[in-house]
Design an enzyme around this catalytic site. Structure first.
Site, PDB file in Angstrom:
ATOM      1  N   CYS A 149      32.679  50.788  40.210  1.00 37.09           N
ATOM      2  CA  CYS A 149      33.125  50.673  38.813  1.00 37.09           C
ATOM      3  C   CYS A 149      32.386  51.609  37.880  1.00 37.09           C
ATOM      4  O   CYS A 149      32.956  52.167  36.959  1.00 37.09           O
ATOM      5  CB  CYS A 149      32.941  49.235  38.353  1.00 37.09           C
ATOM      6  SG  CYS A 149      31.250  48.638  38.590  1.00 37.09           S
ATOM      7  N   GLU A 171      34.225  41.573  34.521  1.00 31.30           N
ATOM      8  CA  GLU A 171      33.571  42.843  34.898  1.00 31.30           C
ATOM      9  C   GLU A 171      34.678  43.725  35.459  1.00 31.30           C
ATOM     10  O   GLU A 171      35.108  43.552  36.598  1.00 31.30           O
ATOM     11  CB  GLU A 171      32.505  42.581  35.971  1.00 31.30           C
ATOM     12  CG  GLU A 171      31.343  41.746  35.498  1.00 31.30           C
ATOM     13  CD  GLU A 171      30.389  42.526  34.611  1.00 31.30           C
ATOM     14  OE1 GLU A 171      30.297  43.754  34.738  1.00 31.30           O
ATOM     15  OE2 GLU A 171      29.740  41.890  33.763  1.00 31.30           O
TER      16      GLU A 171
HETATM   17  P1  NAD Z   1      41.622  43.614  41.939  1.00 33.56           P
HETATM   18  O1  NAD Z   1      41.740  43.345  40.489  1.00 33.56           O
HETATM   19  O2  NAD Z   1      42.797  44.114  42.677  1.00 33.56           O
HETATM   20  O3  NAD Z   1      41.159  42.293  42.721  1.00 33.56           O
HETATM   21  C1  NAD Z   1      39.964  41.634  42.378  1.00 33.56           C
HETATM   22  C2  NAD Z   1      40.067  40.181  42.796  1.00 33.56           C
HETATM   23  O4  NAD Z   1      41.073  39.533  42.031  1.00 33.56           O
HETATM   24  C3  NAD Z   1      40.455  39.959  44.252  1.00 33.56           C
HETATM   25  O5  NAD Z   1      39.706  38.870  44.747  1.00 33.56           O
HETATM   26  C4  NAD Z   1      41.934  39.594  44.160  1.00 33.56           C
HETATM   27  O6  NAD Z   1      42.390  38.798  45.227  1.00 33.56           O
HETATM   28  C5  NAD Z   1      41.967  38.816  42.861  1.00 33.56           C
HETATM   29  N1  NAD Z   1      43.263  38.771  42.178  1.00 33.56           N
HETATM   30  C6  NAD Z   1      44.316  39.602  42.307  1.00 33.56           C
HETATM   31  N2  NAD Z   1      45.309  39.224  41.451  1.00 33.56           N
HETATM   32  C7  NAD Z   1      44.841  38.151  40.769  1.00 33.56           C
HETATM   33  C8  NAD Z   1      45.372  37.323  39.721  1.00 33.56           C
HETATM   34  N3  NAD Z   1      46.586  37.540  39.216  1.00 33.56           N
HETATM   35  N4  NAD Z   1      44.605  36.335  39.227  1.00 33.56           N
HETATM   36  C9  NAD Z   1      43.345  36.131  39.705  1.00 33.56           C
HETATM   37  N5  NAD Z   1      42.798  36.862  40.706  1.00 33.56           N
HETATM   38  C10 NAD Z   1      43.536  37.860  41.221  1.00 33.56           C
HETATM   39  O7  NAD Z   1      40.375  44.622  42.108  1.00 33.56           O
HETATM   40  P2  NAD Z   1      39.809  45.299  43.429  1.00 33.56           P
HETATM   41  O8  NAD Z   1      40.758  46.340  43.906  1.00 33.56           O
HETATM   42  O9  NAD Z   1      39.315  44.277  44.397  1.00 33.56           O
HETATM   43  O10 NAD Z   1      38.497  46.009  42.851  1.00 33.56           O
HETATM   44  C11 NAD Z   1      38.519  47.228  42.195  1.00 33.56           C
HETATM   45  C12 NAD Z   1      38.369  47.036  40.705  1.00 33.56           C
HETATM   46  O11 NAD Z   1      37.219  46.250  40.418  1.00 33.56           O
HETATM   47  C13 NAD Z   1      38.155  48.356  39.983  1.00 33.56           C
HETATM   48  O12 NAD Z   1      38.905  48.364  38.803  1.00 33.56           O
HETATM   49  C14 NAD Z   1      36.667  48.344  39.686  1.00 33.56           C
HETATM   50  O13 NAD Z   1      36.288  49.156  38.600  1.00 33.56           O
HETATM   51  C15 NAD Z   1      36.428  46.897  39.423  1.00 33.56           C
HETATM   52  N6  NAD Z   1      35.015  46.557  39.601  1.00 33.56           N
HETATM   53  C16 NAD Z   1      34.267  46.292  38.478  1.00 33.56           C
HETATM   54  C17 NAD Z   1      32.896  46.021  38.595  1.00 33.56           C
HETATM   55  C18 NAD Z   1      32.046  45.753  37.378  1.00 33.56           C
HETATM   56  O14 NAD Z   1      30.924  45.267  37.533  1.00 33.56           O
HETATM   57  N7  NAD Z   1      32.515  46.040  36.175  1.00 33.56           N
HETATM   58  C19 NAD Z   1      32.306  45.999  39.858  1.00 33.56           C
HETATM   59  C20 NAD Z   1      33.098  46.273  40.974  1.00 33.56           C
HETATM   60  C21 NAD Z   1      34.452  46.544  40.836  1.00 33.56           C
END
Ligand code: NAD
Length: 499
Positions: free
Chosen positions: A302, A266
Site C-alpha cells: 500500500c 487502511e
Molecule cells: P480487497 O479490497 O480486494 O480485499 C480485502 C479484503 O476484503 C479481503 O479479505 C476480501 O475478501 C474482503 N472483501 C472483499 N469484498 C468485500 C466486501 N464487499 N465487504 C467486506 N469485505 C470484502 O483488497 P486486496 O486485493 O486483498 O488488497 C489490496 C489492497 O489493500 C490495495 O488497495 C492496498 O493498497 C490495500 N492495502 C492497504 C494497506 C494499508 O495499511 N493502508 C495495507 C495493505 C494493503
C-alpha cells in the site's frame, strides 16, 4: 522442469482449512473454495466459505464472549498473562509462519522470514500491543464550578465485538496489528483473512486456539467478498477494522452508517517519492523507488511510492539506475534464495496491471522497459516484468489510480512548490518519501505533503508509531496508542459527592 509449489506444500503438511468459532474447530457446510498459488496457479488447498451462516455463528460467539464473558472485564495483568504465551507461540513458529506466508502470496521466502512482514514481526507487534493492557487509562478533570460537587472522570472501555478483515499482501503483520490491538483493548474478535492468503493466518489462529483465551474471544473464519460483506455489515459487530482496496472500503463505510459501527480503514495509495537535486545519491533514490516497485512484493504494498517525482535535471540518471536496478530482479521458486520478487496475486490482477500499462501507452507516456509477461517455465504463473514509464503527466490514469503491481511512473518537476503540488494532487494520501540532504527542505516538504506518513531518505512502518491515510487512503490509524484508541470508547463517569 516446470516450477511447482506442491513439494513445499506437502512438506509443510498443509491440510484443508477449518473455521474456529466459539472455541471449536468446525467444518462449515456452505461450500469451499480453492487457494491458488500465484507463482504457478496450482491449488494449495481448500478453505470453507463461511457465508452468512458462518458469519452469524462467529459473531454470536464473539457477542456472547463480549456481553457475558470475562475477557472485557479482566484485570489488566490477567489479560496480559493470557496474551504472553501467544506471543511466545508466534516466536516459536516464526519459521513455519514465514513458509506458510510464502505459500500464501508468493512473497520470496527470505523476505517472508526476515522483513517487517515476517512471523517475527507479527510476534513483535503482538508483544507491543500486549504491553498496552495495563496502560489503557482515562483522565480525571478538575472541578469546573462551585455550583455543584460533581466530579468527572473518564474510562477507556473496549469498543465491543470487532471484525478484522485482511488484505492478501502481508497477512502475518496485518493479523497481529488488528487482533493484537483488539485483544489488548478487551474486545472480542472475528478475523477473516483474504481468500488469497489463508494459510499463515490459520496457523496463527491455531496458536490463539490453543491459548487460555476464553471461548468466543477469538474467532477465525474464511471466505471471499460475500463472507467479508456479511461480516462487515453484521448488526452484531461494533467495529470494523479493514485493510484492503478503497473500493471495498467505501462500501464498508456506507454500510456502517446503519448501526453507526466504528470503522478503521487502511486503504490504497498512490504515494509520491520526491527526488531533489540535493539528494545524497540519485542512484540510491532510483534503486530504492524502482526496487520497491519491482522486488519484495513487486509493488503490491500500500505504501509503495509508485509516482517518482524527479527533478528534471536528474531524469536521465534516474532512468539509467532504475534500469540497472531492474536487472537485479529474479523471478522463480519463492523458496529459492535467489528469487527476490513476488508474483502478482491473481490472474485477474495481472490483467488489471497490464490494462494500466496499455492505458499509459495510449495516454502518451513512454514505456522505457517491462510491462509484459515472461514465458518459459514462468508462463504458468502470474509474473509481470517491472515497468518504468517516463513522460508521465499527473493527470494520466497511471498517475492517478493505484495499480498495485510493478509499475513506476516518473513525473518531472522544476521547483519545490511544483513537486509538492504534484504529490498532493491525488485522491489518495497514504505515505511518501523525500530524497534530500537539505534538512530545512526535508522538514518543509514533509510537513507540506498531505499524507498519513512521510519518510525522509527512507521509510518503514513500525508497530509503535501511527500508520494510516487521509482521503481515499482511509480513516483512522494503526500502530501504538492510536490503535488502542481505535478499539476503545471513552466513557465519562460523573460522581456527585453531595448526592
Ligand atoms: P480487497 O479490497 O480486494 O480485499 C480485502 C479484503 O476484503 C479481503 O479479505 C476480501 O475478501 C474482503 N472483501 C472483499 N469484498 C468485500 C466486501 N464487499 N465487504 C467486506 N469485505 C470484502 O483488497 P486486496 O486485493 O486483498 O488488497 C489490496 C489492497 O489493500 C490495495 O488497495 C492496498 O493498497 C490495500 N492495502 C492497504 C494497506 C494499508 O495499511 N493502508 C495495507 C495493505 C494493503
Amino acid at each position: 522442469m516446470a516450477l511447482s509449489l506442491r513439494p513445499a506444500r506437502d512438506k509443510l503438511g498443509v491440510q484443508p482449512g477449518k473455521l474456529f468459532i466459539g472455541g471449536e474447530w468446525i467444518e462449515e457446510a456452505n461450500g469451499r473454495f480453492d487457494q491458488i498459488h500465484p507463482a504457478t496457479n496450482e491449488v494449495m488447498t481448500s478453505f470453507a466459505e463461511a457465508g452468512e451462516a458462518g458469519v452469524d455463528r462467529a459473531v454470536a460467539a464473539a457477542r456472547e464472549a463480549f456481553d457475558k464473558g470475562p475477557w472485557p472485564r479482566l484485570p489488566a495483568q490477567d489479560r496480559k498473562r493470557i496474551l504472553q504465551p501467544i506471543i511466545d507461540g508466534i516466536y516459536a513458529a516464526e519459521e513455519e509462519l514465514a513458509q506458510l506466508q510464502t505459500l500464501d502470496n508468493g512473497i520470496p521466502y527470505h523476505f517472508s522470514r526476515r522483513s517487517r512482514v515476517s512471523g517475527t514481526a507479527a510476534a513483535d507487534i503482538f508483544d507491543h500491543y500486549a504491553g498496552w493492557c495495563d496502560k489503557i487509562t482515562g483522565e480525571t478533570y478538575p472541578r469546573f464550578s462551585s455550583d455543584s460537587n460533581l466530579h468527572y472522570l473518564s474510562f477507556r472501555e473496549p469498543v465491543g465485538v470487532a471484525a478484522a478483515i485482511l488484505a492478501f499482501n502481508a497477512p502475518l503483520a496485518m493479523f497481529a496489528i488488528k487482533v493484537g490491538a483488539a485483544l489488548a483493548s478487551g474486545c472480542t474478535v472475528v478475523v477473516k483473512p483474504s481468500e488469497y492468503a489463508n494459510l499463515a493466518v490459520e496457523r496463527l489462529a491455531r496458536i490463539l486456539a490453543s491459548s487460555d483465551l476464553p471461548p468466543g474471544v477469538f474467532n477465525f473464519i474464511t471466505g471471499g467478498a460475500r463472507t467479508g460483506s456479511a461480516l462487515a455489515t453484521h448488526p452484531g459487530i461494533d467495529k470494523v477494522s479493514f485493510t484492503g482496496s478503497a473500493a471495498v472500503g467505501e462500501q464498508i463505510m456506507n454500510a456502517s452508517g446503519r448501526n453507526m459501527k466504528r470503522v478503521s480503514l487502511e486503504l490504497g495509495g498512490k504515494s509520491a517519492g520526491i527526488v531533489f537535486p540535493d539528494a545524497r545519491s540519485v542512484e540510491g533514490a532510483a534503486r530504492t523507488l524502482m526496487g520497491l516497485c519491482s522486488t519484495f512484493l513487486s509493488g503490491q504494498i500500500c505504501s509503495t511510492p509508485s509516482r517518482a517525482i524527479v527533478h528534471r535535471s536528474l531524469l536521465a540518471e534516474f532512468v539509467h539506475f532504475a534500469g540497472e536496478q531492474v536487472k537485479t530482479v529474479r523471478f522463480g521458486d519463492p523458496f529459492d534464495s535467489a528469487t527476490n520478487a513476488a508474483p502478482i496475486i491473481s490472474k485477474r490482477q495481472v490483467a488489471r496491471v497490464l490494462g494500466y500499462v496499455d492505458s499509459g501507452k495510449r495516454e502518451g507516456a513512454t514505456l522505457c522497459f517491462g510491462g509484459d509477461t515472461p514465458g518459459g517455465e514462468l508462463a504458468g504463473g502470474n509474473w509481470i516484468n517491472p515497468a518504468l514509464f517516463v513522460d508521465v503527466r499527473n493527470d494520466m490514469t497511471i498517475a492517478r489510480e493505484e495499480i498495485f503491481g510493478p509499475v513506476l511512473s516518473v513525473i518531472p518537476f522544476d521547483a519545490e512548490e511544483e513537486a509538492i503540488a504534484i504529490a498532493n494532487d491525488s485522491e489518495y494520501g497514504l505515505a511518501g518519501c523525500i530524497f534530500t540532504t537539505d534538512i530545512a527542505r526535508a522538514f518543509r516538504v514533509a510537513r507540506a505533503v498531505r499524507s498519513g506518513s512521510v519518510g525522509i531518505n527512507g521509510y518503514a512502518s513500525s508497530p509503535h508509531s501511527p500508520m494510516g491515510g487521509i482521503r481515499r487512503s482511509g480513516i483512522g490509524r494503526e500502530g501504538g496508542w492510536a490503535a488502542i484508541e481505535a478499539f476503545t470508547e471513552l466513557k465519562t463517569v460523573v460522581l456527585n459527592l453531595d448526592g
